[in-house]
Design an enzyme around this catalytic site. Sequence first.
Site, PDB file in Angstrom:
ATOM      1  N   GLU A  56      27.064  -3.402 -18.613  1.00 17.64           N
ATOM      2  CA  GLU A  56      28.830  -4.240 -18.594  1.00 17.64           C
ATOM      3  C   GLU A  56      29.054  -3.637 -16.231  1.00 17.64           C
ATOM      4  O   GLU A  56      29.250  -4.955 -16.209  1.00 17.64           O
ATOM      5  CB  GLU A  56      29.571  -3.895 -19.474  1.00 17.64           C
ATOM      6  N   ALA A 157      -2.865   9.196 -36.216  1.00 18.49           N
ATOM      7  CA  ALA A 157      -4.284   8.258 -36.369  1.00 18.49           C
ATOM      8  C   ALA A 157      -5.603   8.629 -37.565  1.00 18.49           C
ATOM      9  O   ALA A 157      -5.235   9.829 -37.912  1.00 18.49           O
ATOM     10  CB  ALA A 157      -4.856   8.838 -34.916  1.00 18.49           C
ATOM     11  N   ALA A 165      -8.238  13.887 -39.899  1.00 22.02           N
ATOM     12  CA  ALA A 165      -9.126  15.059 -39.148  1.00 22.02           C
ATOM     13  C   ALA A 165     -10.407  15.477 -40.190  1.00 22.02           C
ATOM     14  O   ALA A 165     -10.217  14.821 -41.779  1.00 22.02           O
ATOM     15  CB  ALA A 165      -9.047  16.220 -39.535  1.00 22.02           C
ATOM     16  N   LEU A 207       0.671  16.849 -25.898  1.00 18.54           N
ATOM     17  CA  LEU A 207       1.870  15.695 -26.669  1.00 18.54           C
ATOM     18  C   LEU A 207       3.038  15.159 -25.558  1.00 18.54           C
ATOM     19  O   LEU A 207       3.705  15.384 -25.446  1.00 18.54           O
ATOM     20  CB  LEU A 207       2.683  17.199 -27.505  1.00 18.54           C
ATOM     21  N   ARG A 210       1.221  10.328 -20.533  1.00 14.17           N
ATOM     22  CA  ARG A 210      -0.693  10.308 -19.828  1.00 14.17           C
ATOM     23  C   ARG A 210      -0.269   8.538 -19.227  1.00 14.17           C
ATOM     24  O   ARG A 210      -0.269   8.422 -18.419  1.00 14.17           O
ATOM     25  CB  ARG A 210      -1.383  11.267 -19.864  1.00 14.17           C
ATOM     26  N   GLU A 295       4.701  13.514 -35.061  1.00 15.82           N
ATOM     27  CA  GLU A 295       2.781  13.712 -35.045  1.00 15.82           C
ATOM     28  C   GLU A 295       2.339  14.146 -36.252  1.00 15.82           C
ATOM     29  O   GLU A 295       1.185  14.177 -35.411  1.00 15.82           O
ATOM     30  CB  GLU A 295       2.737  13.392 -33.363  1.00 15.82           C
ATOM     31  N   THR A 299       1.278  18.390 -43.629  1.00 21.36           N
ATOM     32  CA  THR A 299       2.263  18.945 -44.266  1.00 21.36           C
ATOM     33  C   THR A 299       3.597  19.119 -43.887  1.00 21.36           C
ATOM     34  O   THR A 299       4.411  18.720 -44.047  1.00 21.36           O
ATOM     35  CB  THR A 299       1.713  21.065 -43.736  1.00 21.36           C
ATOM     36  N   LEU A 300       3.942  19.244 -42.612  1.00 15.38           N
ATOM     37  CA  LEU A 300       5.180  18.931 -41.696  1.00 15.38           C
ATOM     38  C   LEU A 300       5.723  17.263 -42.244  1.00 15.38           C
ATOM     39  O   LEU A 300       6.989  16.744 -42.407  1.00 15.38           O
ATOM     40  CB  LEU A 300       5.071  19.119 -40.157  1.00 15.38           C
ATOM     41  N   ALA A 303       6.542  16.606 -45.881  1.00 14.74           N
ATOM     42  CA  ALA A 303       7.995  17.738 -45.655  1.00 14.74           C
ATOM     43  C   ALA A 303       9.781  16.331 -45.316  1.00 14.74           C
ATOM     44  O   ALA A 303      10.242  16.529 -45.668  1.00 14.74           O
ATOM     45  CB  ALA A 303       8.177  19.093 -45.326  1.00 14.74           C
TER      46      ALA A 303
END
Length: 366
Positions: A56, A157, A165, A207, A210, A295, A299-300, A303
């Site tokens: 503003e 992914a 994986a 992480l 780039r 990411e 497991t995480l 949760a």
Amino acid sequence: VASDTELSAMRRAIAISTAALGTTNPNPTVGAVILDQSGTTVGEGVTQPVGGDHAEVVALRAGADRARGGTLVVTLEPCRHVGRTGSCSAAILAAGITRVVYALGDPHDPASGGADQLRTAEVEVEAGLLADEAAAVLGPWTLALGRGRPHVSWKYAATLDGRTAASDNTSRWITGDEARIDVHRERYLSDAVIVGIGTVLADDPQLAVRDWPARRQPTRVVVDSDARTPLTSRVLDDVAPTLVVVAEGADATRVTALEEAGADVVALPRSGAGVDLAALLAALHDREIYLGLLEGGATLAAAFVRAGFVDRVVGYYAPTLLGAGVPLLTDLGIATMADAMRLKLDDVARIGDDVRIVAQVMTGSV
Ligand SMILES: NC(=O)c1ccc[n+]([C@@H]2O[C@H](COP(=O)([O-])OP(=O)(O)OC[C@H]3O[C@@H](n4cnc5c(N)ncnc54)[C@H](OP(=O)(O)O)[C@@H]3O)[C@@H](O)[C@H]2O)c1
């Protein structure tokens, strides 16, 4: 009721704010347009990087004397609080604006009330114009402020058969260059990138942002109950800030070593499979982390999903099959189709040779 000119001005305010996404964090990316008494645009502005002016004020400065008696069209309710910068409602009154049209209300406690203050000063105020369109830019931020925890996008992914994986734990690179660049854009738009210690031990990811031209670095967050993050991990390099979240009672020597390696370490209560996730999100919110990119790993992420802490899912699928391998998520405790968590499909796009699916978790679906 808003005029056609005000509708066009709001579209313009949303467009210029969209173009500025990622440059204003942790502040919301707001766009503003000033119309003079005849409806001609005399100024526009977007939120400046932290410490700089709100949208503003930028627009009012551009409009200068021509703003007097005019209309301010803005994507977020003007703030009334004095924080890093002065209050916008005061600036609006000082500029002699007589009408304010905004899209979304400000959920931020000390800030909300800007509209009331303007009304009290006899400025005409209209709320809710193009609110859905403005929410595409500001929705995650307003949700985070309103709930006192970050908005969380879970990104992964996977192969076409949903593996993240192979069974030997190799996961680089499932998707191609274009998808990786797109992930770096997601990181750039976020305040933090969050992973579990399992991912750090398996992949040693950096992480950082780039492959994206503007390199604002989000905070890297490792959820690591027992402070097992290796001191040689790439997340401990000096490219971006790092927060290691341990459980209370974690080994003090290891915690000190992580701090000496440059990490910020916070100890939170234990709960369930590790660190208490509600406490984790509250701690991130306290650090002005409003937009989180989770990411993994499985497991995480499971949760987070189980706790109802995932708001948006961004999945990159490669036309690849693995059969055996690491799943996208571990058990969610869902045994029958009727209990499946149903998300709202937001977008499907081809990214290079991969497909990106974006879906929203509707409140109340978990
Ligand atoms: N393709 C992809 O998008 C992608 C992304 C990430 C990872 N991955 C793959 O996923 C695998 C790693 O996944 P992972 O499941 O082993 O590890 P993870 O989910 O990254 O980390 C799990 C660990 O986080 C810690 N943790 C702390 N608090 C927790 C809580 N409240 N709930 C759950 N966990 C908590 C636990 O260890 P402590 O008890 O020690 O705290 C837990 O074992 C690797 O193979 C990696 O390549 C793939």
